[in-house]
Motif scaffolding. Structure first.
Motif, PDB file in Angstrom:
ATOM      1  N   ASP A 108       0.752  -1.026   0.065  1.00 28.33           N
ATOM      2  CA  ASP A 108       0.050   0.148   0.065  1.00 28.33           C
ATOM      3  C   ASP A 108       0.970   1.422   0.083  1.00 28.33           C
ATOM      4  O   ASP A 108       0.611   2.241  -0.517  1.00 28.33           O
ATOM      5  CB  ASP A 108      -0.917   0.046   1.250  1.00 28.33           C
ATOM      6  N   ASN A 109       1.949   1.138   0.621  1.00 30.63           N
ATOM      7  CA  ASN A 109       2.791   2.479   0.774  1.00 30.63           C
ATOM      8  C   ASN A 109       3.471   2.561  -0.534  1.00 30.63           C
ATOM      9  O   ASN A 109       3.658   3.937  -1.007  1.00 30.63           O
ATOM     10  CB  ASN A 109       3.805   2.278   1.930  1.00 30.63           C
ATOM     11  N   MET A 110       3.943   1.386  -1.204  1.00 28.32           N
ATOM     12  CA  MET A 110       4.511   1.357  -2.641  1.00 28.32           C
ATOM     13  C   MET A 110       3.283   2.298  -3.545  1.00 28.32           C
ATOM     14  O   MET A 110       3.834   3.082  -4.316  1.00 28.32           O
ATOM     15  CB  MET A 110       4.800   0.109  -3.154  1.00 28.32           C
ATOM     16  N   ARG A 111       2.006   1.935  -3.469  1.00 30.89           N
ATOM     17  CA  ARG A 111       1.139   2.266  -4.274  1.00 30.89           C
ATOM     18  C   ARG A 111       1.016   3.711  -4.048  1.00 30.89           C
ATOM     19  O   ARG A 111       0.884   4.591  -5.122  1.00 30.89           O
ATOM     20  CB  ARG A 111      -0.025   1.548  -4.260  1.00 30.89           C
ATOM     21  N   GLU A 112       0.979   4.208  -2.851  1.00 28.01           N
ATOM     22  CA  GLU A 112       0.662   5.655  -2.549  1.00 28.01           C
ATOM     23  C   GLU A 112       1.984   6.509  -2.957  1.00 28.01           C
ATOM     24  O   GLU A 112       1.639   7.791  -3.392  1.00 28.01           O
ATOM     25  CB  GLU A 112       0.490   5.777  -1.125  1.00 28.01           C
ATOM     26  N   MET A 113       2.927   5.967  -3.009  1.00 23.48           N
ATOM     27  CA  MET A 113       4.215   6.890  -3.411  1.00 23.48           C
ATOM     28  C   MET A 113       4.010   6.911  -4.948  1.00 23.48           C
ATOM     29  O   MET A 113       4.457   7.812  -5.528  1.00 23.48           O
ATOM     30  CB  MET A 113       5.501   5.903  -2.947  1.00 23.48           C
ATOM     31  N   ILE A 114       3.820   5.830  -5.670  1.00 20.07           N
ATOM     32  CA  ILE A 114       3.564   5.861  -7.151  1.00 20.07           C
ATOM     33  C   ILE A 114       2.572   6.859  -7.518  1.00 20.07           C
ATOM     34  O   ILE A 114       2.922   7.741  -8.371  1.00 20.07           O
ATOM     35  CB  ILE A 114       3.347   4.509  -7.551  1.00 20.07           C
ATOM     36  N   TRP A 115       1.570   6.911  -6.715  1.00 17.73           N
ATOM     37  CA  TRP A 115       0.558   7.725  -7.027  1.00 17.73           C
ATOM     38  C   TRP A 115       0.817   9.259  -6.850  1.00 17.73           C
ATOM     39  O   TRP A 115       0.645  10.119  -7.764  1.00 17.73           O
ATOM     40  CB  TRP A 115      -0.698   7.542  -6.181  1.00 17.73           C
ATOM     41  N   VAL A 116       1.552   9.488  -5.794  1.00 16.59           N
ATOM     42  CA  VAL A 116       1.924  10.943  -5.498  1.00 16.59           C
ATOM     43  C   VAL A 116       2.975  11.343  -6.697  1.00 16.59           C
ATOM     44  O   VAL A 116       2.799  12.569  -7.087  1.00 16.59           O
ATOM     45  CB  VAL A 116       2.666  10.851  -4.065  1.00 16.59           C
ATOM     46  N   LEU A 117       3.751  10.361  -7.116  1.00 18.35           N
ATOM     47  CA  LEU A 117       4.805  10.756  -8.167  1.00 18.35           C
ATOM     48  C   LEU A 117       4.178  10.996  -9.267  1.00 18.35           C
ATOM     49  O   LEU A 117       4.867  11.624 -10.248  1.00 18.35           O
ATOM     50  CB  LEU A 117       5.968   9.791  -8.024  1.00 18.35           C
ATOM     51  N   ASN A 118       2.967  10.489  -9.753  1.00 17.50           N
ATOM     52  CA  ASN A 118       2.555  10.698 -10.862  1.00 17.50           C
ATOM     53  C   ASN A 118       2.042  12.173 -11.132  1.00 17.50           C
ATOM     54  O   ASN A 118       1.073  12.510 -10.616  1.00 17.50           O
ATOM     55  CB  ASN A 118       1.459   9.837 -11.159  1.00 17.50           C
ATOM     56  N   PRO A 119       2.701  13.098 -12.095  1.00 19.11           N
ATOM     57  CA  PRO A 119       2.176  14.463 -12.291  1.00 19.11           C
ATOM     58  C   PRO A 119       0.902  14.446 -12.534  1.00 19.11           C
ATOM     59  O   PRO A 119       0.291  15.621 -12.451  1.00 19.11           O
ATOM     60  CB  PRO A 119       3.230  14.875 -13.374  1.00 19.11           C
TER      61      PRO A 119
ATOM     62  N   ILE B 165      -1.866  21.519  -8.054  1.00 17.62           N
ATOM     63  CA  ILE B 165      -1.333  21.782  -6.651  1.00 17.62           C
ATOM     64  C   ILE B 165      -0.006  21.056  -6.519  1.00 17.62           C
ATOM     65  O   ILE B 165       0.479  20.373  -7.512  1.00 17.62           O
ATOM     66  CB  ILE B 165      -2.295  21.134  -5.653  1.00 17.62           C
ATOM     67  N   SER B 166       0.771  21.676  -5.536  1.00 18.79           N
ATOM     68  CA  SER B 166       2.148  21.120  -5.550  1.00 18.79           C
ATOM     69  C   SER B 166       2.278  19.643  -4.905  1.00 18.79           C
ATOM     70  O   SER B 166       1.021  19.210  -4.122  1.00 18.79           O
ATOM     71  CB  SER B 166       2.942  21.836  -4.501  1.00 18.79           C
ATOM     72  N   ARG B 167       3.012  18.814  -5.348  1.00 14.60           N
ATOM     73  CA  ARG B 167       3.083  17.416  -4.773  1.00 14.60           C
ATOM     74  C   ARG B 167       3.533  17.459  -3.345  1.00 14.60           C
ATOM     75  O   ARG B 167       3.309  16.575  -2.534  1.00 14.60           O
ATOM     76  CB  ARG B 167       4.285  16.887  -5.751  1.00 14.60           C
ATOM     77  N   GLU B 168       4.153  18.562  -3.027  1.00 18.17           N
ATOM     78  CA  GLU B 168       4.276  18.603  -1.437  1.00 18.17           C
ATOM     79  C   GLU B 168       3.047  18.891  -0.623  1.00 18.17           C
ATOM     80  O   GLU B 168       2.743  18.059   0.299  1.00 18.17           O
ATOM     81  CB  GLU B 168       5.336  19.595  -1.044  1.00 18.17           C
ATOM     82  N   THR B 169       2.081  19.663  -1.257  1.00 21.16           N
ATOM     83  CA  THR B 169       0.756  19.848  -0.446  1.00 21.16           C
ATOM     84  C   THR B 169       0.004  18.504  -0.649  1.00 21.16           C
ATOM     85  O   THR B 169      -0.642  17.917   0.403  1.00 21.16           O
ATOM     86  CB  THR B 169       0.016  20.947  -1.131  1.00 21.16           C
ATOM     87  N   GLN B 170       0.069  17.664  -2.020  1.00 23.18           N
ATOM     88  CA  GLN B 170      -0.479  16.641  -2.058  1.00 23.18           C
ATOM     89  C   GLN B 170      -0.169  15.492  -1.167  1.00 23.18           C
ATOM     90  O   GLN B 170      -0.959  14.928  -0.521  1.00 23.18           O
ATOM     91  CB  GLN B 170      -0.389  16.161  -3.548  1.00 23.18           C
ATOM     92  N   ARG B 171       1.072  15.423  -0.947  1.00 17.57           N
ATOM     93  CA  ARG B 171       1.576  14.293  -0.120  1.00 17.57           C
ATOM     94  C   ARG B 171       1.238  14.348   1.431  1.00 17.57           C
ATOM     95  O   ARG B 171       1.209  13.677   2.086  1.00 17.57           O
ATOM     96  CB  ARG B 171       3.345  14.192  -0.244  1.00 17.57           C
ATOM     97  N   ASN B 172       1.871  15.662   1.831  1.00 20.70           N
ATOM     98  CA  ASN B 172       1.646  15.860   3.343  1.00 20.70           C
ATOM     99  C   ASN B 172       0.237  15.847   3.789  1.00 20.70           C
ATOM    100  O   ASN B 172      -0.283  15.388   4.798  1.00 20.70           O
ATOM    101  CB  ASN B 172       1.957  17.197   3.617  1.00 20.70           C
ATOM    102  N   LEU B 173      -0.784  16.432   2.841  1.00 22.83           N
ATOM    103  CA  LEU B 173      -2.268  16.490   3.362  1.00 22.83           C
ATOM    104  C   LEU B 173      -2.635  15.038   3.268  1.00 22.83           C
ATOM    105  O   LEU B 173      -3.467  14.868   4.347  1.00 22.83           O
ATOM    106  CB  LEU B 173      -3.004  17.278   2.476  1.00 22.83           C
ATOM    107  N   PHE B 174      -2.529  14.297   2.367  1.00 19.72           N
ATOM    108  CA  PHE B 174      -2.753  12.848   2.365  1.00 19.72           C
ATOM    109  C   PHE B 174      -2.375  12.229   3.421  1.00 19.72           C
ATOM    110  O   PHE B 174      -3.040  11.158   4.110  1.00 19.72           O
ATOM    111  CB  PHE B 174      -2.446  12.408   1.109  1.00 19.72           C
ATOM    112  N   SER B 175      -0.938  12.276   3.806  1.00 24.71           N
ATOM    113  CA  SER B 175      -0.303  11.600   4.850  1.00 24.71           C
ATOM    114  C   SER B 175      -0.886  12.006   6.205  1.00 24.71           C
ATOM    115  O   SER B 175      -1.061  10.970   7.133  1.00 24.71           O
ATOM    116  CB  SER B 175       1.220  11.842   4.953  1.00 24.71           C
ATOM    117  N   THR B 176      -1.236  13.207   6.181  1.00 22.47           N
ATOM    118  CA  THR B 176      -1.890  13.750   7.456  1.00 22.47           C
ATOM    119  C   THR B 176      -3.260  12.822   7.658  1.00 22.47           C
ATOM    120  O   THR B 176      -3.563  12.417   8.772  1.00 22.47           O
ATOM    121  CB  THR B 176      -1.965  15.082   7.673  1.00 22.47           C
TER     122      THR B 176
END
Length: 238
Positions: free
Chosen positions: A84-95, A135-146
């Protein structure tokens, strides 16, 4: 002569600006590589280490004719979490996913899936129409992780019977609220290092938002995240 000098000065200025742009792109790429390496180390590295250690314990028990069922279940659970973590990482990296509507859709999907089999009474309120603004990838990643961390706390630590997740978006701000009716938080006991609440707050403040957590008088916890809409797009927006 003045024309030649002016042209040379202009050419040098253009060259300096070009080099500055190239350096900025290189710095951004290096920062992204560093972040990815850190995520791989934290999410995948630690998960693989746990699987390896648990497998080693299971092997020792098997040699001693012990009960390995619990260890095998742990390996299966950790393996699933790792995937699941791998899938989330791939999802976040997809522009293509770096838009507000895609982020909201993923947050809604994850919330419903995560809370589906918990036995909790669940209320999920998300907007039907969402802008496709970048939106920025940083915003995307941090909000989803929270969001993931907050839901995990509700399910595993709050001893709650019901959970409510509400997301609203206005021209001024994005507001996410996660509430439960559990035992609440003893703030006097969560000041130590490595606390998940501190990590969540840091994630949100990093992207220019506000993170507030309150304990209700009759029990329960409410987390409110507010991010100005203008801050959803920053220098890393794809």
């Amino acid at each position: 002569l003045l024309g030649v000098i002016a042209y040379q000065l202009y050419s040098r200025q253009q060259l300096r600006q070009k080099k500055a742009r190239e350096q900025a792109i290189l710095d951004a790429e290096n920062k992204e590589r560093t972040r990815i390496a850190q995520d791989v180390h934290d999410d995948l590295g630690s998960g693989l280490s746990k699987i390896s250690l648990t497998a080693s314990f299971a092997e020792q028990k098997a040699l001693a004719n012990g009960n390995t069922a619990t260890d095998i279940r742990q390996i299966a659970t950790m393996s699933k979490d790792l995937v699941d973590n791998m899938r989330e990482m791939i999802w976040v990296l997809n522009p293509q996913n770096s838009t507000l509507d895609n982020l909201v859709a993923r947050m809604r999907e994850y919330t419903a899936d995560y809370l589906e089999d918990t036995g909790l009474h669940v209320t999920i309120t998300f907007p039907e129409q969402v802008s496709d603004m970048k939106i920025s990838r940083e915003t995307q990643r941090n909000l989803f992780s929270t969001l993931k961390e907050a839901l995990n706390n509700c399910v595993k630590h709050a001893s709650a019977k019901s959970v409510s997740v509400t997301l609203s978006i206005s021209p001024e701000q994005l507001r996410l609220q996660i509430s439960d009716d559990g035992k609440g938080i003893d703030f006097s006991s969560v000041t130590g290092s490595g606390n998940g609440l501190r990590n969540m707050k840091q994630r949100i403040t990093t992207i220019g938002g506000q993170f507030n957590i309150d304990k209700a008088p009759n029990g329960g916890t409410t987390i409110v995240i507010v991010i100005p809409t203008a801050r959803l797009q920053n220098e890393q927006a794809a």
